[in-house]
Design an enzyme around this catalytic site. Sequence first.
Site, PDB file in Angstrom:
ATOM      1  CB  CYS A  92     -44.792 -20.579 -35.217  1.00  0.00           C
ATOM      2  SG  CYS A  92     -43.983 -21.168 -33.732  1.00  0.00           S
ATOM      3  CB  CYS A 137     -41.318 -19.256 -34.889  1.00  0.00           C
ATOM      4  SG  CYS A 137     -41.616 -21.040 -34.989  1.00  0.00           S
TER       5      CYS A 137
END
Length: 123
Positions: free
Chosen positions: A41, A44
């Site tokens: 991600c 993230c």
Amino acid sequence: MATVIDVNGFDDYQSTAAKHNDKTIFALFTGSVGENGESWCPDCVDAHPVIEKNVTNLPDGAILIRCSVGDRTFWKDQKNVFRTNPDLRLKCVPTLMKVGKPQRLEEGQCADADLVEMLFTGQ
């Protein structure tokens, strides 16, 4: 000083949160880390250093549970437990929240140092 606990998956998250339910708990939900050492991600990956830097702003005695929600395929399933659980109802990763409270940061907000600090300090 706060305690940071890393867990993988919903069951580990639930049991860890239950074990520490007498404390203030924050939870960070992120994509799992791959063989390259980074999450699948991108949001993230961007949020990680900001949140790590702000751990010092957590209240004394608080718990931060860093929970991996699994791989991209599992996360994208709209029926996965992180999305459907009534206490979580996650829409995106990363999500940083104060457990049991409405305050939460999602996606790019988690990379905003001021917002992370406000969530951790309650200001």
